[in-house]
Design an enzyme around this catalytic site. Structure first.
Site, PDB file in Angstrom:
ATOM      1  N   SER A   4       0.834  -1.207   0.000  1.00  0.00           N
ATOM      2  CA  SER A   4       0.000   0.000   0.000  1.00  0.00           C
ATOM      3  C   SER A   4       0.869   1.258   0.000  1.00  0.00           C
ATOM      4  O   SER A   4       0.563   2.230  -0.695  1.00  0.00           O
ATOM      5  CB  SER A   4      -0.971   0.009   1.178  1.00  0.00           C
ATOM      6  OG  SER A   4      -0.277  -0.097   2.408  1.00  0.00           O
ATOM      7  N   ASN A  20      14.442   4.179   5.018  1.00  0.00           N
ATOM      8  CA  ASN A  20      13.525   3.132   5.458  1.00  0.00           C
ATOM      9  C   ASN A  20      12.387   3.764   6.254  1.00  0.00           C
ATOM     10  O   ASN A  20      12.568   4.773   6.941  1.00  0.00           O
ATOM     11  CB  ASN A  20      14.268   2.126   6.353  1.00  0.00           C
ATOM     12  CG  ASN A  20      13.375   0.989   6.812  1.00  0.00           C
ATOM     13  OD1 ASN A  20      12.627   0.419   6.038  1.00  0.00           O
ATOM     14  ND2 ASN A  20      13.455   0.653   8.091  1.00  0.00           N
ATOM     15  N   HIS A  61       9.844   2.910   9.350  1.00  0.00           N
ATOM     16  CA  HIS A  61       9.632   2.000  10.473  1.00  0.00           C
ATOM     17  C   HIS A  61       8.319   2.383  11.152  1.00  0.00           C
ATOM     18  O   HIS A  61       8.081   3.564  11.416  1.00  0.00           O
ATOM     19  CB  HIS A  61      10.791   2.076  11.471  1.00  0.00           C
ATOM     20  CG  HIS A  61      10.674   1.067  12.564  1.00  0.00           C
ATOM     21  ND1 HIS A  61      10.933  -0.272  12.359  1.00  0.00           N
ATOM     22  CD2 HIS A  61      10.272   1.191  13.847  1.00  0.00           C
ATOM     23  CE1 HIS A  61      10.714  -0.927  13.493  1.00  0.00           C
ATOM     24  NE2 HIS A  61      10.316  -0.061  14.404  1.00  0.00           N
TER      25      HIS A  61
END
Length: 189
Positions: free
Chosen positions: A12, A101, A103
């Site tokens: 998504s 990234n 998280h």
């Protein structure tokens, strides 16, 4: 500039990022790479006419194969969006300052080995936290240990289940992650 998105799951966020940049003349989402052939993110990417590749863990950790693939797409920047493999040192070094990234918690809390997906939200619930959020950080050799770029928070109630926590955190991802990527790309290139 050419961006690769690394994914392991439903995608998504991947789809949200592709859609965010689809009319940006300066950013091309050139590749969606997964370690899992059954990751629905690959279907989402194909539906949006973005090239895909699958590299299982054993092949992903082969420098010649992975770097060759990224070079063939002229990848300038990498976004990890629900990618569950540790990034090998050779890739961290090659893309230092060019790989981020997402998280699903407020690092440094609830980060590190084993802290992904629903495990994070269950830990947040078990700890009785009054808020959670998302963190975007640079990728380093330490799992979830890279320098934090941005964090966004949401309040929790004692009645929230891990599923409720996951949904609240996911809404933050949908709202903020593409804008953070856009800002980082502007500052980096």
């Amino acid at each position: 500039m050419n961006v690769a998105i690394f994914v392991s799951g439903s995608g998504s966020n991947c789809e949200n990022i592709i859609r965010h940049f689809e009319n940006d003349p300066n950013v091309n989402i050139s590749l969606v790479l997964s370690n899992r052939a059954d990751a629905y993110a690959l279907t989402r990417a194909k539906n949006l006419e973005v090239e895909t590749a699958v590299l299982p863990k054993a092949i992903f950790n082969e420098p010649v194969i992975l770097m060759g693939l990224l070079e063939s797409y002229h990848i300038d920047f990498i976004v990890l969006a629900g990618f569950l493999l540790m990034i090998p040192d050779f890739l961290v070094k090659a893309y230092e300052g060019r790989m981020i990234n997402l998280h699903p918690a407020l690092l440094p809390k609830f980060g590190g080995k084993g802290m992904f997906g629903h495990h994070v939200h269950e830990a947040v619930k078990a700890a009785g936290e009054t808020e959670t959020g998302m963190t975007v950080h640079w990728v380093s050799n330490v799992c979830d240990g890279g320098e934090i770029i941005a964090q966004f928070k949401t309040a929790l109630s004692p009645d929230d289940t891990p599923d409720d926590i996951a949904e609240k955190e996911h809404q933050l991802e949908m709202q903020h992650f593409p804008q953070v990527i856009e800002q980082v790309l502007k500052e980096t290139f």
